[in-house]
Design a protein around this motif. Sequence first.
Motif, short mmCIF file in Angstrom:
data_model
loop_
_atom_site.label_atom_id
_atom_site.label_comp_id
_atom_site.label_asym_id
_atom_site.label_seq_id
_atom_site.Cartn_x
_atom_site.Cartn_y
_atom_site.Cartn_z
N ASP A 19 -31.36 -33.68 25.69
CA ASP A 19 -30.79 -34.25 24.47
C ASP A 19 -29.37 -34.79 24.68
OD1 ASP A 19 -33.03 -33.70 22.89
OD2 ASP A 19 -32.32 -31.67 22.42
N TRP A 20 -28.85 -34.64 25.92
CA TRP A 20 -27.43 -34.95 26.12
C TRP A 20 -27.09 -36.39 25.77
CZ3 TRP A 20 -24.20 -38.24 28.75
CH2 TRP A 20 -22.84 -37.88 28.79
N ASP A 21 -27.90 -37.34 26.18
CA ASP A 21 -27.55 -38.75 25.95
C ASP A 21 -27.42 -39.06 24.46
OD1 ASP A 21 -27.29 -40.07 28.55
OD2 ASP A 21 -29.40 -39.54 28.84
N GLN A 22 -28.37 -38.59 23.67
CA GLN A 22 -28.27 -38.85 22.23
C GLN A 22 -27.08 -38.10 21.62
OE1 GLN A 22 -30.69 -38.44 18.02
NE2 GLN A 22 -31.84 -38.10 19.91
N TRP A 23 -26.87 -36.86 22.07
CA TRP A 23 -25.74 -36.04 21.60
C TRP A 23 -24.41 -36.72 21.90
CZ3 TRP A 23 -21.98 -33.21 24.44
CH2 TRP A 23 -21.36 -32.15 23.78
N TYR A 24 -24.27 -37.25 23.12
CA TYR A 24 -23.03 -37.89 23.53
C TYR A 24 -22.86 -39.24 22.84
CZ TYR A 24 -19.13 -39.02 26.64
OH TYR A 24 -17.88 -39.32 27.13
N ASP A 25 -23.96 -39.96 22.66
CA ASP A 25 -23.89 -41.23 21.94
C ASP A 25 -23.40 -41.00 20.51
OD1 ASP A 25 -24.71 -42.70 24.11
OD2 ASP A 25 -26.81 -42.80 23.49
N SER A 26 -23.86 -39.92 19.90
CA SER A 26 -23.40 -39.59 18.55
C SER A 26 -21.90 -39.34 18.53
CB SER A 26 -24.16 -38.36 18.03
OG SER A 26 -23.64 -37.92 16.79
N LEU A 27 -21.41 -38.66 19.55
CA LEU A 27 -19.97 -38.40 19.66
C LEU A 27 -19.19 -39.70 19.83
CD1 LEU A 27 -17.54 -36.43 20.15
CD2 LEU A 27 -18.12 -36.60 22.59
N ILE A 28 -19.64 -40.56 20.73
CA ILE A 28 -18.95 -41.83 20.98
C ILE A 28 -18.91 -42.66 19.70
CG2 ILE A 28 -19.10 -44.01 22.22
CD1 ILE A 28 -18.07 -41.72 23.92
N TRP A 57 -28.63 -31.56 13.99
CA TRP A 57 -29.77 -32.49 14.03
C TRP A 57 -30.38 -32.62 12.64
CZ3 TRP A 57 -31.11 -34.88 18.65
CH2 TRP A 57 -30.43 -34.40 19.78
N ASP A 58 -30.59 -33.86 12.24
CA ASP A 58 -31.33 -34.17 11.03
C ASP A 58 -32.67 -34.74 11.49
OD1 ASP A 58 -32.35 -34.97 8.62
OD2 ASP A 58 -30.54 -36.00 7.95
N GLY A 59 -33.66 -33.89 11.53
CA GLY A 59 -34.93 -34.28 12.13
C GLY A 59 -34.73 -34.49 13.62
N ASP A 60 -35.04 -35.69 14.11
CA ASP A 60 -34.88 -36.00 15.53
C ASP A 60 -33.58 -36.72 15.83
OD1 ASP A 60 -37.38 -34.94 16.11
OD2 ASP A 60 -38.41 -36.84 15.70
N THR A 61 -32.68 -36.82 14.85
CA THR A 61 -31.44 -37.57 15.02
C THR A 61 -30.24 -36.63 15.12
OG1 THR A 61 -32.34 -39.43 13.74
CG2 THR A 61 -29.94 -39.34 14.02
N CYS A 62 -29.45 -36.80 16.16
CA CYS A 62 -28.24 -36.00 16.32
C CYS A 62 -27.16 -36.57 15.40
CB CYS A 62 -27.76 -36.02 17.77
SG CYS A 62 -26.34 -34.93 18.07
N VAL A 63 -26.60 -35.71 14.55
CA VAL A 63 -25.59 -36.15 13.58
C VAL A 63 -24.28 -35.38 13.72
CG1 VAL A 63 -27.32 -36.95 11.94
CG2 VAL A 63 -26.47 -34.59 11.81
N GLY A 64 -24.20 -34.52 14.72
CA GLY A 64 -22.96 -33.77 14.93
C GLY A 64 -22.95 -33.13 16.31
N SER A 65 -21.75 -32.95 16.86
CA SER A 65 -21.63 -32.36 18.19
C SER A 65 -20.38 -31.49 18.27
CB SER A 65 -21.54 -33.46 19.26
OG SER A 65 -20.39 -34.28 19.04
N ALA A 66 -20.45 -30.47 19.10
CA ALA A 66 -19.28 -29.63 19.39
C ALA A 66 -19.55 -28.89 20.69
CB ALA A 66 -19.00 -28.64 18.27
N GLY A 67 -18.55 -28.84 21.55
CA GLY A 67 -18.70 -28.13 22.82
C GLY A 67 -17.51 -27.23 23.06
N VAL A 91 -18.82 -35.80 13.81
CA VAL A 91 -19.89 -35.79 12.80
C VAL A 91 -20.19 -37.24 12.44
CG1 VAL A 91 -20.55 -35.11 10.46
CG2 VAL A 91 -19.18 -33.56 11.87
N ALA A 92 -21.45 -37.59 12.36
CA ALA A 92 -21.85 -38.95 12.01
C ALA A 92 -21.31 -39.33 10.63
CB ALA A 92 -23.37 -39.07 12.03
N GLY A 93 -20.90 -40.59 10.50
CA GLY A 93 -20.38 -41.06 9.23
C GLY A 93 -21.39 -40.93 8.09
#
Length: 416
Positions: A19-28, A57-67, A91-93
């Motif tokens: 899931d890293w790519d989607q997680w990181y894309d959400s952050l960017i 995650w909202d369903g299959d969409t990453c909407v927030g990240s924290a490490g 956090v996604a807008g």
Amino acid sequence: MTTTRTSGTTDLRVLRPDDWDQWYDSLIRAFGGMTESAEERELWKSLTEYDRSVGAWDGDTCVGSAGAFTFRLTVPGGASVPAAGVTMVGVAGTHRRRGVLTSMMRRQLDDVRSWGEPLAVLTASEPAIYGRFGYGCATHSLSVEIDTTRVQLSVPAGTDDVRLRYAVPAEAVDVCEAVYARRVPERPGMLARMPGWAPVFVLDPESERDGASPLQCVVAERGADVVGFVRFRVKPDWDVSGSNSAVVVQDMEALDAASHAALWRFLFGLDLTSKIVARGRPVDEPWHHMVSDIRRCGLRRRDALYVRLVDVGAALEARTYQAPVDVVLDVEDAFCPWNSGRWRLTGDAKGAECRRTEDAADLALSVRELGAAYLGGVSLAGLASAGRVREVRQGAVAEASVAFGAVAAPWLSHGF
């Protein structure tokens, strides 16, 4: 526990490698959507600690990240204390004001406590955000823009004994890291370099240069020993009067006054340049006392490292104190209630003990103010004058302020 419901249809779960790519894309995207080089992206992927990272995650969409990176932080007295380096928070807008950030901070601090790490630290993209989670600004840094056409440098004896040489940044990493490692115990707030981090400081994507040259490195030597280094770029600026180019300092470390002065003298003397630009430098760096005109050095102070005491007792015992201290702290911590209550702190320059107590309080403060004062760069007396610390026993503020101080101003040596 690996999955937690936040609100509505949003779930928190530990980050999986797939899931890293989607997680990181959400952050960017949360930080504006600017693209990174493939090399930079792969480096951050290699540094990500999956079991210490969560995604919303909202369903299959990453909407927030924290490490949270695994760090060790120097505290007053020189000890290197485990600290969770909070990072990659976004956090996604589309999902703001739904409690996603609060849920991630709640989960993260619970995890940090379970890992036995007494501190969490971060740098804030927006300073207003993290106070409500108990983080206090504990270090500051300086940005400078020195007019080298009008400011002169007076160097100490022994500077001429230091030899300088150019080095390829990537090839000089090991000797530079050895200098950095010797500096870490000397100043509170510095981070011990963890495995895999050295390449971060010679990563040189063109997108990060802002029109400046590729990264350059100069090493300072005395005899056979490397005693300092500076990594920098030159940003060209020509007009009808000639060159007004700037030396842009990325990082610098030196083991003594003469090597420090030699590196700064080198920067002052670079041909075809008229100013030095440096950001994120210590507020008490020695060159301040070597320049002829501090007013023409364009000093600007800003917040840097935010500290959160996850375990009040363990954190206060981990550092030493400049003067003998015996004080009862009444700590308020709504977000991590296990810290709330009264703690008796006794200690001196040799060590400390901090235990729960039923004794009457001497000082009352929140964990946020305790985090701000923890590294010795923010005065408890200053916080009290702003109404952020309440003195219960007369004289307790002055006593504790002296004890909590540090010989060197705390400084965050690199971001994360």
